[in-house]
Write an enzyme that holds these catalytic residues in place. Sequence first.
Site, PDB file in Angstrom:
ATOM      1  N   HIS A 177      16.405 -45.960  55.258  1.00  0.00           N
ATOM      2  CA  HIS A 177      17.821 -45.662  55.444  1.00  0.00           C
ATOM      3  C   HIS A 177      18.156 -44.253  54.941  1.00  0.00           C
ATOM      4  O   HIS A 177      18.878 -43.509  55.595  1.00  0.00           O
ATOM      5  CB  HIS A 177      18.679 -46.680  54.694  1.00  0.00           C
ATOM      6  CG  HIS A 177      18.331 -48.102  55.021  1.00  0.00           C
ATOM      7  ND1 HIS A 177      18.507 -49.142  54.132  1.00  0.00           N
ATOM      8  CD2 HIS A 177      17.802 -48.661  56.133  1.00  0.00           C
ATOM      9  CE1 HIS A 177      18.115 -50.269  54.694  1.00  0.00           C
ATOM     10  NE2 HIS A 177      17.675 -50.005  55.902  1.00  0.00           N
ATOM     11  N   ASP A 188      25.652 -46.138  56.458  1.00  0.00           N
ATOM     12  CA  ASP A 188      24.672 -46.845  57.267  1.00  0.00           C
ATOM     13  C   ASP A 188      25.152 -48.274  57.498  1.00  0.00           C
ATOM     14  O   ASP A 188      26.237 -48.685  57.070  1.00  0.00           O
ATOM     15  CB  ASP A 188      23.265 -46.752  56.670  1.00  0.00           C
ATOM     16  CG  ASP A 188      23.014 -47.669  55.487  1.00  0.00           C
ATOM     17  OD1 ASP A 188      23.878 -48.500  55.166  1.00  0.00           O
ATOM     18  OD2 ASP A 188      21.933 -47.548  54.885  1.00  0.00           O
ATOM     19  N   HIS A 191       3.694 -49.694  61.493  1.00  0.00           N
ATOM     20  CA  HIS A 191       4.506 -50.906  61.440  1.00  0.00           C
ATOM     21  C   HIS A 191       5.681 -50.853  62.409  1.00  0.00           C
ATOM     22  O   HIS A 191       6.382 -51.846  62.584  1.00  0.00           O
ATOM     23  CB  HIS A 191       5.022 -51.111  60.020  1.00  0.00           C
ATOM     24  CG  HIS A 191       5.988 -50.049  59.566  1.00  0.00           C
ATOM     25  ND1 HIS A 191       5.743 -48.700  59.740  1.00  0.00           N
ATOM     26  CD2 HIS A 191       7.200 -50.138  58.954  1.00  0.00           C
ATOM     27  CE1 HIS A 191       6.764 -48.017  59.248  1.00  0.00           C
ATOM     28  NE2 HIS A 191       7.652 -48.859  58.764  1.00  0.00           N
ATOM     29  N   TRP A 213      11.683 -47.632  62.557  1.00  0.00           N
ATOM     30  CA  TRP A 213      12.246 -46.655  63.491  1.00  0.00           C
ATOM     31  C   TRP A 213      11.992 -45.214  63.046  1.00  0.00           C
ATOM     32  O   TRP A 213      11.758 -44.337  63.879  1.00  0.00           O
ATOM     33  CB  TRP A 213      13.730 -46.906  63.686  1.00  0.00           C
ATOM     34  CG  TRP A 213      14.278 -46.235  64.917  1.00  0.00           C
ATOM     35  CD1 TRP A 213      15.264 -45.304  64.978  1.00  0.00           C
ATOM     36  CD2 TRP A 213      13.870 -46.462  66.275  1.00  0.00           C
ATOM     37  NE1 TRP A 213      15.500 -44.923  66.280  1.00  0.00           N
ATOM     38  CE2 TRP A 213      14.653 -45.623  67.111  1.00  0.00           C
ATOM     39  CE3 TRP A 213      12.910 -47.287  66.878  1.00  0.00           C
ATOM     40  CZ2 TRP A 213      14.519 -45.586  68.485  1.00  0.00           C
ATOM     41  CZ3 TRP A 213      12.772 -47.256  68.261  1.00  0.00           C
ATOM     42  CH2 TRP A 213      13.567 -46.409  69.046  1.00  0.00           C
ATOM     43  N   ASN A 214      12.009 -44.938  61.745  1.00  0.00           N
ATOM     44  CA  ASN A 214      11.706 -43.577  61.300  1.00  0.00           C
ATOM     45  C   ASN A 214      10.296 -43.174  61.684  1.00  0.00           C
ATOM     46  O   ASN A 214      10.064 -42.073  62.205  1.00  0.00           O
ATOM     47  CB  ASN A 214      11.866 -43.465  59.774  1.00  0.00           C
ATOM     48  CG  ASN A 214      13.309 -43.418  59.341  1.00  0.00           C
ATOM     49  OD1 ASN A 214      14.181 -42.992  60.090  1.00  0.00           O
ATOM     50  ND2 ASN A 214      13.579 -43.880  58.137  1.00  0.00           N
ATOM     51  N   SER A 215       9.331 -44.041  61.403  1.00  0.00           N
ATOM     52  CA  SER A 215       7.943 -43.728  61.746  1.00  0.00           C
ATOM     53  C   SER A 215       7.769 -43.600  63.256  1.00  0.00           C
ATOM     54  O   SER A 215       7.024 -42.737  63.738  1.00  0.00           O
ATOM     55  CB  SER A 215       7.006 -44.807  61.192  1.00  0.00           C
ATOM     56  OG  SER A 215       6.922 -44.731  59.788  1.00  0.00           O
ATOM     57  N   GLU A 259       9.066 -40.205  64.243  1.00  0.00           N
ATOM     58  CA  GLU A 259       8.137 -39.160  63.820  1.00  0.00           C
ATOM     59  C   GLU A 259       6.943 -39.091  64.764  1.00  0.00           C
ATOM     60  O   GLU A 259       6.481 -38.000  65.140  1.00  0.00           O
ATOM     61  CB  GLU A 259       7.679 -39.408  62.383  1.00  0.00           C
ATOM     62  CG  GLU A 259       8.764 -39.132  61.350  1.00  0.00           C
ATOM     63  CD  GLU A 259       8.365 -39.520  59.938  1.00  0.00           C
ATOM     64  OE1 GLU A 259       7.207 -39.951  59.745  1.00  0.00           O
ATOM     65  OE2 GLU A 259       9.203 -39.403  59.025  1.00  0.00           O
ATOM     66  N   ALA A 296      11.655 -57.183  59.468  1.00  0.00           N
ATOM     67  CA  ALA A 296      12.926 -56.665  59.991  1.00  0.00           C
ATOM     68  C   ALA A 296      12.888 -56.644  61.523  1.00  0.00           C
ATOM     69  O   ALA A 296      12.466 -57.621  62.148  1.00  0.00           O
ATOM     70  CB  ALA A 296      13.237 -55.296  59.390  1.00  0.00           C
ATOM     71  N   GLU A 297      13.297 -55.524  62.136  1.00  0.00           N
ATOM     72  CA  GLU A 297      13.376 -55.459  63.597  1.00  0.00           C
ATOM     73  C   GLU A 297      12.121 -54.865  64.222  1.00  0.00           C
ATOM     74  O   GLU A 297      12.105 -54.514  65.405  1.00  0.00           O
ATOM     75  CB  GLU A 297      14.603 -54.630  64.004  1.00  0.00           C
ATOM     76  CG  GLU A 297      14.421 -53.131  64.092  1.00  0.00           C
ATOM     77  CD  GLU A 297      14.247 -52.415  62.768  1.00  0.00           C
ATOM     78  OE1 GLU A 297      14.105 -51.180  62.789  1.00  0.00           O
ATOM     79  OE2 GLU A 297      14.252 -53.073  61.712  1.00  0.00           O
ATOM     80  N   GLN A 298      11.037 -54.765  63.466  1.00  0.00           N
ATOM     81  CA  GLN A 298       9.855 -54.041  63.940  1.00  0.00           C
ATOM     82  C   GLN A 298       9.188 -54.691  65.148  1.00  0.00           C
ATOM     83  O   GLN A 298       8.586 -53.993  65.977  1.00  0.00           O
ATOM     84  CB  GLN A 298       8.872 -53.865  62.781  1.00  0.00           C
ATOM     85  CG  GLN A 298       9.417 -52.971  61.683  1.00  0.00           C
ATOM     86  CD  GLN A 298       8.703 -53.115  60.361  1.00  0.00           C
ATOM     87  OE1 GLN A 298       7.642 -53.737  60.279  1.00  0.00           O
ATOM     88  NE2 GLN A 298       9.286 -52.572  59.301  1.00  0.00           N
TER      89      GLN A 298
END
Length: 482
Positions: free
Chosen positions: A26, A122, A374, A377-379, A382, A397-399
């Site tokens: 976050h 957030d 995993h 969303w950040n990864s 990137e 989570a939402e992965q």
Amino acid sequence: MAVAVPPHSETMQPHVAVLSSPGMGHIIPLLELAKRLATDHGCQVSFLNITAEASAAQTQLLRAPDLPPNLHVIDLPEADVSALVSSETPILTRLSLIVRENLRCLKTVLVDLGKPNALVIDLFCTQAFEVCEELSIPVYSFCTPSAALFTFSLYLPTLDREVVDCEFVDLPEPIRVPGCSPIRPDDLLDQVRNRKSEEYEWFFLHVSRLPLAAGVFLNTWEELEPVTLKAIRENPFYHLLPAPPVYPVGPLVKETEPITESDAECLTWLDNQPPDSVVLLALGSGGTLTAAQVTEVAWGLELSGQRFIWVVRAPTEDDPSATFFNVGGEANDPKAFLPDGFLERTKEVGHVVMSWAPQVAVLRHPSTGVFWSHCGWNSTLESMTHGVPMIAWPLYAEQRMNATVLAEDVGVAVKPMADPGKGVVTREEVKRVVSMVIEGEEGKAMRHRARQIKESAAEGLRCDGGSSYDSLSRLANDWKVN
């Protein structure tokens, strides 16, 4: 409590406060948004830092010496949450309780700051809506996950009313979010799998408040999620809610990071590998595997013969998000949980890193051929920003939703198949998938598609007509006027 008010320039730059819930997933995108507002759009920015249970990585990130001079990190007074949460408290419940207790001072902080032109929060800081309504400060939500999760979140209250006789995960058909790709029940995020749970109550509370926002920032762009963004713009369901105005401003990702001595060793090793030849295996700021799965991954990598960088953490048996609140603070000895002799046998092709690696620098490096991730969303962003395809290994989570979208809609990822009898992805499957992505035709096609996405990401951020840049610029200009 007195708060130092950031100095305003003679031109009266708009003053924007930014508030993130704890957790690197976050904080990173909200800090990147704060940097963009400060450096590219002429805003004074106050980043409100919830210090309770802050990880070592969070503290290091927000104490970086190279933050823009018109971005000020303000530590909120720490509230004692020890009687409310423990290491056994589910992740969203823990986050929400930490935020609730630490935002009791928010009204005072915002008044001491001179009532900023806007507050950006957030998804899990929604207590701020009541405070800011009282102070007449517009609140904007930054949806740090995908646009697909945002539309599901807008649809959830409707789904909750319509499905009354079973859990969502037991539905016989995919969930049809208006205008979007259907979501298989198995891919649903953890927090909506049990409607009797405290996790569901917290998630439902937060997403049901989304229509209160003056606008929503999405960390995405047209080429990555075209169907979802079109649905938000055109589908009548979102107009009737009504959904708040949406501002796609992505990709907002870390562009640089501090390089430690260990990081430098990793990058030097990478310099000596051929182009597109290395698997980066890193499962985010909170991800861990079971002991049995660590063993299968190790053997699969070794059997594949492919080059790899593996960010390893001590295994956990029942919580794949075990390091979420402790990232950067855990200590590991890989010899204690990797197969005997693994490090010695793979030393010519592998580089094992404890707990944390310079992910952005590794993804940017031409030797990196695939990111085993995993699918946080950040990864994900990137990886796409640097044109690197993915092996999708969702954990929590939402992965799972992200992994399916990346594999089936975007075409940049492959999902290894678990053996249902053994409850793990076997070493043979690991070997097959790794070899396919590095050497096979399917891997080449994924790499080509990832590089197309990379080009579109760069195009969206251009300061001379990029869609994401312009989206943020229009809003910053509105703040200047108001």
